[in-house]
Every structure is written in C-alpha cells, then in structure tokens.
Design a protein around this motif. Structure first.
Motif, PDB file in Angstrom:
ATOM      1  N   THR A 130       0.860  -1.187   0.000  1.00  0.00           N
ATOM      2  CA  THR A 130       0.000   0.000   0.000  1.00  0.00           C
ATOM      3  C   THR A 130       0.894   1.234   0.000  1.00  0.00           C
ATOM      4  O   THR A 130       1.426   1.619   1.052  1.00  0.00           O
ATOM      5  CB  THR A 130      -0.915   0.012   1.237  1.00  0.00           C
ATOM      6  N   PRO A 131       1.121   1.866  -1.142  1.00  0.00           N
ATOM      7  CA  PRO A 131       2.108   2.951  -1.207  1.00  0.00           C
ATOM      8  C   PRO A 131       1.700   4.234  -0.493  1.00  0.00           C
ATOM      9  O   PRO A 131       2.560   4.953   0.019  1.00  0.00           O
ATOM     10  CB  PRO A 131       2.290   3.186  -2.713  1.00  0.00           C
ATOM     11  N   SER A 132       0.419   4.559  -0.473  1.00  0.00           N
ATOM     12  CA  SER A 132      -0.022   5.790   0.188  1.00  0.00           C
ATOM     13  C   SER A 132       0.047   5.622   1.705  1.00  0.00           C
ATOM     14  O   SER A 132      -0.515   4.675   2.255  1.00  0.00           O
ATOM     15  CB  SER A 132      -1.467   6.117  -0.216  1.00  0.00           C
ATOM     16  N   TRP A 133       0.719   6.557   2.371  1.00  0.00           N
ATOM     17  CA  TRP A 133       0.859   6.429   3.813  1.00  0.00           C
ATOM     18  C   TRP A 133      -0.480   6.565   4.513  1.00  0.00           C
ATOM     19  O   TRP A 133      -0.734   5.893   5.503  1.00  0.00           O
ATOM     20  CB  TRP A 133       1.837   7.479   4.331  1.00  0.00           C
ATOM     21  N   ARG A 134      -1.344   7.446   4.060  1.00  0.00           N
ATOM     22  CA  ARG A 134      -2.661   7.585   4.669  1.00  0.00           C
ATOM     23  C   ARG A 134      -3.465   6.299   4.518  1.00  0.00           C
ATOM     24  O   ARG A 134      -4.137   5.843   5.452  1.00  0.00           O
ATOM     25  CB  ARG A 134      -3.411   8.770   4.068  1.00  0.00           C
ATOM     26  N   GLU A 135      -3.419   5.711   3.332  1.00  0.00           N
ATOM     27  CA  GLU A 135      -4.124   4.446   3.124  1.00  0.00           C
ATOM     28  C   GLU A 135      -3.483   3.324   3.937  1.00  0.00           C
ATOM     29  O   GLU A 135      -4.172   2.422   4.428  1.00  0.00           O
ATOM     30  CB  GLU A 135      -4.125   4.095   1.639  1.00  0.00           C
ATOM     31  N   ARG A 136      -2.176   3.391   4.100  1.00  0.00           N
ATOM     32  CA  ARG A 136      -1.464   2.392   4.904  1.00  0.00           C
ATOM     33  C   ARG A 136      -1.923   2.464   6.366  1.00  0.00           C
ATOM     34  O   ARG A 136      -2.157   1.436   7.011  1.00  0.00           O
ATOM     35  CB  ARG A 136       0.036   2.637   4.787  1.00  0.00           C
ATOM     36  N   LEU A 137      -2.065   3.674   6.883  1.00  0.00           N
ATOM     37  CA  LEU A 137      -2.533   3.847   8.264  1.00  0.00           C
ATOM     38  C   LEU A 137      -3.974   3.374   8.423  1.00  0.00           C
ATOM     39  O   LEU A 137      -4.317   2.730   9.422  1.00  0.00           O
ATOM     40  CB  LEU A 137      -2.407   5.314   8.674  1.00  0.00           C
ATOM     41  N   ALA A 138      -4.809   3.684   7.449  1.00  0.00           N
ATOM     42  CA  ALA A 138      -6.208   3.244   7.512  1.00  0.00           C
ATOM     43  C   ALA A 138      -6.287   1.719   7.462  1.00  0.00           C
ATOM     44  O   ALA A 138      -7.106   1.097   8.154  1.00  0.00           O
ATOM     45  CB  ALA A 138      -7.000   3.858   6.365  1.00  0.00           C
ATOM     46  N   LEU A 139      -5.439   1.100   6.630  1.00  0.00           N
ATOM     47  CA  LEU A 139      -5.410  -0.357   6.548  1.00  0.00           C
ATOM     48  C   LEU A 139      -4.954  -0.961   7.872  1.00  0.00           C
ATOM     49  O   LEU A 139      -5.562  -1.931   8.365  1.00  0.00           O
ATOM     50  CB  LEU A 139      -4.484  -0.797   5.415  1.00  0.00           C
ATOM     51  N   ALA A 140      -3.891  -0.410   8.462  1.00  0.00           N
ATOM     52  CA  ALA A 140      -3.421  -0.915   9.750  1.00  0.00           C
ATOM     53  C   ALA A 140      -4.518  -0.827  10.801  1.00  0.00           C
ATOM     54  O   ALA A 140      -4.713  -1.759  11.599  1.00  0.00           O
ATOM     55  CB  ALA A 140      -2.192  -0.126  10.210  1.00  0.00           C
ATOM     56  N   ASP A 141      -5.266   0.272  10.793  1.00  0.00           N
ATOM     57  CA  ASP A 141      -6.373   0.449  11.733  1.00  0.00           C
ATOM     58  C   ASP A 141      -7.404  -0.660  11.553  1.00  0.00           C
ATOM     59  O   ASP A 141      -7.823  -1.316  12.522  1.00  0.00           O
ATOM     60  CB  ASP A 141      -7.008   1.827  11.503  1.00  0.00           C
ATOM     61  N   ARG A 142      -7.815  -0.904  10.305  1.00  0.00           N
ATOM     62  CA  ARG A 142      -8.837  -1.940  10.053  1.00  0.00           C
ATOM     63  C   ARG A 142      -8.341  -3.324  10.453  1.00  0.00           C
ATOM     64  O   ARG A 142      -9.087  -4.122  11.060  1.00  0.00           O
ATOM     65  CB  ARG A 142      -9.230  -1.932   8.580  1.00  0.00           C
ATOM     66  N   LEU A 143      -7.111  -3.645  10.118  1.00  0.00           N
ATOM     67  CA  LEU A 143      -6.565  -4.963  10.447  1.00  0.00           C
ATOM     68  C   LEU A 143      -6.506  -5.174  11.960  1.00  0.00           C
ATOM     69  O   LEU A 143      -6.842  -6.240  12.462  1.00  0.00           O
ATOM     70  CB  LEU A 143      -5.168  -5.117   9.839  1.00  0.00           C
ATOM     71  N   LEU A 144      -6.094  -4.139  12.671  1.00  0.00           N
ATOM     72  CA  LEU A 144      -5.979  -4.258  14.121  1.00  0.00           C
ATOM     73  C   LEU A 144      -7.347  -4.371  14.788  1.00  0.00           C
ATOM     74  O   LEU A 144      -7.531  -5.159  15.716  1.00  0.00           O
ATOM     75  CB  LEU A 144      -5.213  -3.061  14.688  1.00  0.00           C
ATOM     76  N   VAL A 145      -8.309  -3.592  14.318  1.00  0.00           N
ATOM     77  CA  VAL A 145      -9.657  -3.668  14.886  1.00  0.00           C
ATOM     78  C   VAL A 145     -10.207  -5.084  14.748  1.00  0.00           C
ATOM     79  O   VAL A 145     -10.738  -5.669  15.713  1.00  0.00           O
ATOM     80  CB  VAL A 145     -10.595  -2.655  14.217  1.00  0.00           C
ATOM     81  N   ALA A 146     -10.072  -5.659  13.555  1.00  0.00           N
ATOM     82  CA  ALA A 146     -10.598  -7.006  13.326  1.00  0.00           C
ATOM     83  C   ALA A 146      -9.919  -8.031  14.228  1.00  0.00           C
ATOM     84  O   ALA A 146     -10.574  -8.912  14.804  1.00  0.00           O
ATOM     85  CB  ALA A 146     -10.429  -7.391  11.858  1.00  0.00           C
ATOM     86  N   ARG A 147      -8.597  -7.900  14.366  1.00  0.00           N
ATOM     87  CA  ARG A 147      -7.850  -8.873  15.161  1.00  0.00           C
ATOM     88  C   ARG A 147      -8.115  -8.699  16.660  1.00  0.00           C
ATOM     89  O   ARG A 147      -8.303  -9.678  17.389  1.00  0.00           O
ATOM     90  CB  ARG A 147      -6.350  -8.717  14.871  1.00  0.00           C
ATOM     91  N   VAL A 148      -8.133  -7.460  17.135  1.00  0.00           N
ATOM     92  CA  VAL A 148      -8.345  -7.214  18.556  1.00  0.00           C
ATOM     93  C   VAL A 148      -9.697  -7.742  19.014  1.00  0.00           C
ATOM     94  O   VAL A 148      -9.826  -8.328  20.100  1.00  0.00           O
ATOM     95  CB  VAL A 148      -8.219  -5.703  18.858  1.00  0.00           C
ATOM     96  N   HIS A 149     -10.702  -7.575  18.182  1.00  0.00           N
ATOM     97  CA  HIS A 149     -12.044  -7.997  18.585  1.00  0.00           C
ATOM     98  C   HIS A 149     -12.216  -9.508  18.590  1.00  0.00           C
ATOM     99  O   HIS A 149     -13.244 -10.008  19.050  1.00  0.00           O
ATOM    100  CB  HIS A 149     -13.088  -7.303  17.706  1.00  0.00           C
TER     101      HIS A 149
END
Length: 263
Positions: A130-149
């Motif tokens: 994911t080259p865009s840093w903003r999109e990279r941060l949004a992706l990290a957020d989604r991945l972590l939310v799914a895993r944490v829950h």
C-alpha cells in the motif's frame, strides 16, 4: 533520489481502535550512518509492522516486532533503510491482540510472528503493498480492529483501576486501588500482571514518568514538574528519568536559542 533522515505521518486511531491504541504512525528511516537511540518506557506496548533493513533492539535484530510493557528504556540501532507502521497499544489492546497473559511479555521484544502467526506476515505484506501512507494507516487500523475484537475479554475492574491511575498521573497508591475494588493487594497485583504486565506500583512509575516527560518537554520548570508529579525531590526525579528514559530532565528541557547546556 531518496532523502536521508526520518519522515512520518500520524493518524488518530478510529473510534473502534481507540480503546486499544494511542498512536498510529507511518514512517520511513534512512540515514547515511547507523543511528543509536534510547527509547523511553511508555505505558503501553509498541508494535512495529515494518519492512526493510532489520532494526537492532537490545542487541538483537528484528524487522516486524513487538513485546509487552517495560520498566526500563530500550536501546535501538537503525543500520539501513526501513519503513512501516508503528502502533502504541494500550495494555488492554496488547492483551486482546496477543491473547496471552501480559506478564509473559514484560521487558521482552520478539518477532510479531511469534505471537500472531500468519496474521503478522499478511499484515506486513499488505502494508508494504500500500504505497499511500494515509491508506497504509487506515489499513493498519482496520486490520488491528478485526484482530483485537477476536481476542479475550478484559477484566472491567482492571480497566477501571488503570483508568484511575492514568487520570491521577500515577499518583493513586496500590492500597487505595485495592481498597476501592475490595481486593487484597496480592489479588490486585496478580490481575495487573495478567492484564497489563506490570504490578500497579511499577505501572504508576511509568505513568508518572510519562507525565513528567511531557511537562519537561513543554518547558515547565523542573522544580514544578517534580512537585506536581509526586517525586520526593529533584534527585528522585533524575533517577527515574535515567532508569526509564536514559536521560535527565536537564538534558531535554527546552532552551531559548543561544542558551548553552551545562556540560
């Protein structure tokens, strides 16, 4: 041509992630020679989802790595170009994400894959793609939310006690917390070590240090910091800064242009 030095972009964790993470930062580091740093203890667990040259942490080399809370500073060394996403997890975010008692991770650093298995490689690969840093941060957020829950539930009494410690700047005693909960001191310590990784007295030290560090960096007078943060005296504060941050308040206090530091 790549620019030497560090670059970073931060994002506020989403509402779904906010109870479990306090910082999301996409970064890139590239220096013309190795850089050694002392990373201060924080009241959370650091998760690095990186790719590129491994970083030396406490003398070992890691690419994507994490661990539990610490009651000491950590020495890191950057020897080549690297980039990725840094996440500072709350103790409860780490407890749910890793799914193990946090006492097993205290003062440890290990590859993310050792705790999260194939999820770690998937997350790093997707972030790297994911080259865009903003999109990279949004992706990290989604991945972590799914895993944490997917993780284990938390003890609401410990989350309450931790919140009280944070609000007080680490100045509520373990005996007051235990009495408020109707617990013995031994039970309070056991629950903190499971959910947070540090006993309440040590956790208070790290929280108090973090508050004092922010105040010193903002330019607050050192004598006032010592008094407001509950240190016995300035010498006590200096010892805590050395042990938890490998520095002293005088070394980091902002100074007007032209004012020299004492040697």
């Amino acid at each position: 041509m790549s620019m030497l030095g560090p670059a970073m972009v931060e994002a506020v964790p989403s509402a779904a992630l906010r109870p479990y993470a306090t910082r999301l930062c996409a970064y890139r580091e590239h220096y013309d020679s190795p850089v050694t740093r002392s990373e201060a203890a924080v009241p959370g667990a650091v998760l690095i989802l990186a790719f590129g040259t491994p970083m030396e942490v406490g003398g070992e080399r890691f690419t994507a790595f994490t661990g539990g809370l610490s009651d000491r500073f950590t020495v890191t060394r950057v020897t080549g170009p690297s980039e990725g996403v840094e996440v500072v997890l709350t103790p409860f975010g780490a407890r749910r994400l890793f799914g193990v008692p946090m006492r097993h991770l205290t003062n440890l650093t290990m590859p993310v894959a050792d705790l999260l298995g194939p999820w770690a490689e998937m997350a790093v690969d997707r972030l790297a793609g994911t080259p865009s840093w903003r999109e990279r941060l949004a992706l990290a957020d989604r991945l972590l939310v799914a895993r944490v829950h997917e993780g284990p539930s938390l003890d609401p009494a410990v989350t309450w006690a931790w919140g009280r410690l944070l609000r007080s700047g680490g100045q509520v005693s373990p005996s007051v917390l235990a009495e408020s909960l109707g617990w013995s001191h031994r039970h309070l310590v056991a629950r903190f070590q499971d959910q947070i990784g540090l006993p309440p007295k040590t956790a208070s030290r790290v929280i108090r240090f973090g508050r004092a560090l922010r105040m010193v960096r903002s330019g607050t007078a050192i004598t006032r910091v010592a008094a407001e943060c509950g240190f016995y005296d300035q010498a006590h504060m200096n010892r805590e800064f050395r042990g938890l941050g490998d520095t002293t308040p005088g070394q980091i206090r902002p100074r007007p242009d032209g004012e020299r530091r004492a040697s």
